[in-house]
Scaffold this motif. Sequence first.
Motif, mmCIF file in Angstrom:
data_model
loop_
_atom_site.group_PDB
_atom_site.id
_atom_site.type_symbol
_atom_site.label_atom_id
_atom_site.label_comp_id
_atom_site.label_asym_id
_atom_site.label_seq_id
_atom_site.Cartn_x
_atom_site.Cartn_y
_atom_site.Cartn_z
ATOM 1 N N VAL A 450 0.842 -1.200 0.000
ATOM 2 C CA VAL A 450 0.000 0.000 0.000
ATOM 3 C C VAL A 450 0.874 1.245 0.000
ATOM 4 N N HIS A 451 0.613 2.148 -0.963
ATOM 5 C CA HIS A 451 1.417 3.355 -1.127
ATOM 6 C C HIS A 451 0.496 4.573 -1.134
ATOM 7 N N GLY A 452 0.511 5.311 -0.024
ATOM 8 C CA GLY A 452 -0.386 6.447 0.137
ATOM 9 C C GLY A 452 0.048 7.689 -0.604
ATOM 10 N N PRO A 453 -0.553 8.839 -0.300
ATOM 11 C CA PRO A 453 -0.234 10.089 -0.996
ATOM 12 C C PRO A 453 1.207 10.524 -0.761
ATOM 13 N N GLY A 454 1.758 11.227 -1.753
ATOM 14 C CA GLY A 454 3.089 11.807 -1.621
ATOM 15 C C GLY A 454 4.099 11.343 -2.645
ATOM 16 N N TYR A 455 3.792 10.261 -3.376
ATOM 17 C CA TYR A 455 4.744 9.731 -4.364
ATOM 18 C C TYR A 455 4.782 10.567 -5.634
ATOM 19 N N ASP A 456 3.687 11.232 -5.964
ATOM 20 C CA ASP A 456 3.653 12.042 -7.193
ATOM 21 C C ASP A 456 4.723 13.124 -7.194
ATOM 22 N N ALA A 457 5.096 13.590 -6.013
ATOM 23 C CA ALA A 457 6.116 14.641 -5.925
ATOM 24 C C ALA A 457 7.471 14.166 -6.420
ATOM 25 N N HIS A 458 7.640 12.863 -6.570
ATOM 26 C CA HIS A 458 8.929 12.306 -7.013
ATOM 27 C C HIS A 458 8.854 11.711 -8.420
ATOM 28 N N VAL A 459 7.792 12.038 -9.146
ATOM 29 C CA VAL A 459 7.678 11.614 -10.540
ATOM 30 C C VAL A 459 8.280 12.702 -11.422
ATOM 31 N N ALA A 460 9.249 12.314 -12.251
ATOM 32 C CA ALA A 460 9.947 13.277 -13.111
ATOM 33 C C ALA A 460 9.100 13.627 -14.331
ATOM 34 N N SER A 461 9.592 14.584 -15.118
ATOM 35 C CA SER A 461 8.854 15.058 -16.296
ATOM 36 C C SER A 461 8.678 13.972 -17.347
ATOM 37 N N ASN A 462 9.525 12.953 -17.335
ATOM 38 C CA ASN A 462 9.386 11.857 -18.300
ATOM 39 C C ASN A 462 8.372 10.796 -17.868
ATOM 40 N N GLY A 463 7.731 11.019 -16.716
ATOM 41 C CA GLY A 463 6.699 10.086 -16.256
ATOM 42 C C GLY A 463 7.219 8.989 -15.352
ATOM 43 N N GLY A 464 8.533 8.915 -15.164
ATOM 44 C CA GLY A 464 9.102 7.894 -14.282
ATOM 45 C C GLY A 464 9.527 8.503 -12.962
ATOM 46 N N PHE A 465 9.794 7.645 -11.972
ATOM 47 C CA PHE A 465 10.293 8.152 -10.703
ATOM 48 C C PHE A 465 11.694 8.722 -10.886
ATOM 49 N N ASP A 466 11.973 9.794 -10.175
ATOM 50 C CA ASP A 466 13.274 10.443 -10.217
ATOM 51 C C ASP A 466 14.348 9.447 -9.772
ATOM 52 N N PRO A 467 15.302 9.098 -10.642
ATOM 53 C CA PRO A 467 16.334 8.119 -10.257
ATOM 54 C C PRO A 467 17.227 8.605 -9.119
ATOM 55 N N ALA A 468 17.284 9.926 -8.899
ATOM 56 C CA ALA A 468 18.105 10.456 -7.818
ATOM 57 C C ALA A 468 17.401 10.353 -6.470
ATOM 58 N N TRP A 469 16.106 10.083 -6.478
ATOM 59 C CA TRP A 469 15.347 9.936 -5.219
ATOM 60 C C TRP A 469 15.612 8.554 -4.649
ATOM 61 N N ALA A 470 16.026 8.488 -3.381
ATOM 62 C CA ALA A 470 16.358 7.202 -2.764
ATOM 63 C C ALA A 470 15.159 6.262 -2.709
ATOM 64 N N GLY A 471 13.957 6.837 -2.673
ATOM 65 C CA GLY A 471 12.757 6.012 -2.622
ATOM 66 C C GLY A 471 12.544 5.183 -3.876
ATOM 67 N N THR A 472 13.101 5.628 -5.003
ATOM 68 C CA THR A 472 12.952 4.867 -6.249
ATOM 69 C C THR A 472 13.583 3.492 -6.112
#
Length: 525
Positions: A450-472
Amino acid sequence: MRTNLLAAGGAAAAVIAVLAVTLSGVLTPSSDGTAVPDEEMQALKGLVHASTSLADAPAVKYNGTITSTLASGSLTLTVTDLTVTAAGDVHGTVKQEGNGSAEWLQIAGKTLAKGNKEFWQKRPDKKQPAGVFIASVPDDQWVSTEEATLGIDLRDALRPARLGAVLRQQDTSLGGTEVKGTPLTRGDKTPDLRVTDSVDSTGVSETEVEDADGGVDGVRRYQATSMTVGVDDDGVATALRGSLGKGYGGDTVKVEADLKVAPLDDAGMREFYSSAKTSVTGAKIGSREIVVPDPDGGLDCSGARCVITYDLRNTTPGLDRGAVAIALHSSLKSNGRDIGSCDGNGNMPVNGRGRVTCSVPFAQNADVNSSSRMTLTLNGELDPAALAAAVQTGIDVSAASKGWTMTAPKATEEARRFNRQIALVSSGYVYRVGDYAFDGREKDGTLLLVHGPGYDAHVASNGGFDPAWAGTEQLLSQARDAREAAGDKPIRMVFAEGRSADAARGLLIANKIENVEVVTVPLYA
């Protein structure tokens, strides 16, 4: 360092961390100088044992009351010998104040009731077109009805895992605060990080048990905020009284229970399924949900007889098989004078179409009017193959109920609320498969992340998760380790945000992680 190995062992590490941190502040010396937990910690230990033993039960039998309170008033439901399995199947007797009683059965995705006259009189049929009537169902016949008939979904409210997790009342005690403390390694860079808290007290106590004192049954009794729990000599829950916790029916609905509980073993669970299956196999089933649109009718008096014909169709969501008998009675008039009546019979399949007709002799050249009444009698049935398959799934899922463990809660109120919404348990509990901790388990056995609100802030402009974010990397490790731990069991990742779900889907594809479903379910307001 293999961070994914720490993620895989998150559940076990979480339990050790919670207990170790809490105990460090409450150890007191015994008579021989050995450090022992104080009374509050001993009470917590007893309550956790009662909680997890109830959550792990393949099925639980209940007797007592459940009261739902809204601004408009309250409604109390009495349950007698009501069994709920870990797969969410239900069978027993229910009675509402002033609303009659019924034998209640939820199985194979169906909700069925065998109610007395008062039970059905208090629940009006769906409105049908003028002249179309649904035949009354006998008291001794099963009727397909809506989940919402009782105003409470017993499959979710009393599922052993959910109710077991409620006993600790962790979400109630935490409220809307953010938990501060030491993050657990798994997911500590994501919005769903879990945090051990060494500051807040356990909030649990043991209370006196006296004969006929009006408290819950049990040789020992624990109190956690508004919940009182009684246990037997083995520490297994025998009764409970209090709130069914946040998030059930929306946080604005107050739901309280006063129940005796009897966890069943594997043999008891299998007996439940055998009995439930037998009770409906081959039974003719009525429905409270049948809907018939306006019939297409015609009157033809061009010959020696006037012929009345009606084409009907029906939608019966609660049933897949069976037939609907149509009894037609028509009366004809010409220039205000009765010229006769006729009766006809026809049939249509459940969720299908049919025709009914009758005729009256009339050879005159005159205007004719007809008045018709149609009574529909439903003889539905459950698909035997689908019922057998659902029963086997229920047995398999319930037999694998064991694995619930208490752990540290998710740090934010939003994350905890979304966890309750999707997994139906507080975030302070996880379901372990081997050494891997899942956030929960669906009624069909699907394992949940289960993944609640807050992940969208780490989605890059290309539609993928930011590779520099440790959560990825942490999300990737969680999915990889979850897939390895689950074996052939299905996995579902549930995100509160659509862009995050799309990004997670792409992440799994790019890393060749298969058989992990990714879905979006918005957080309830």
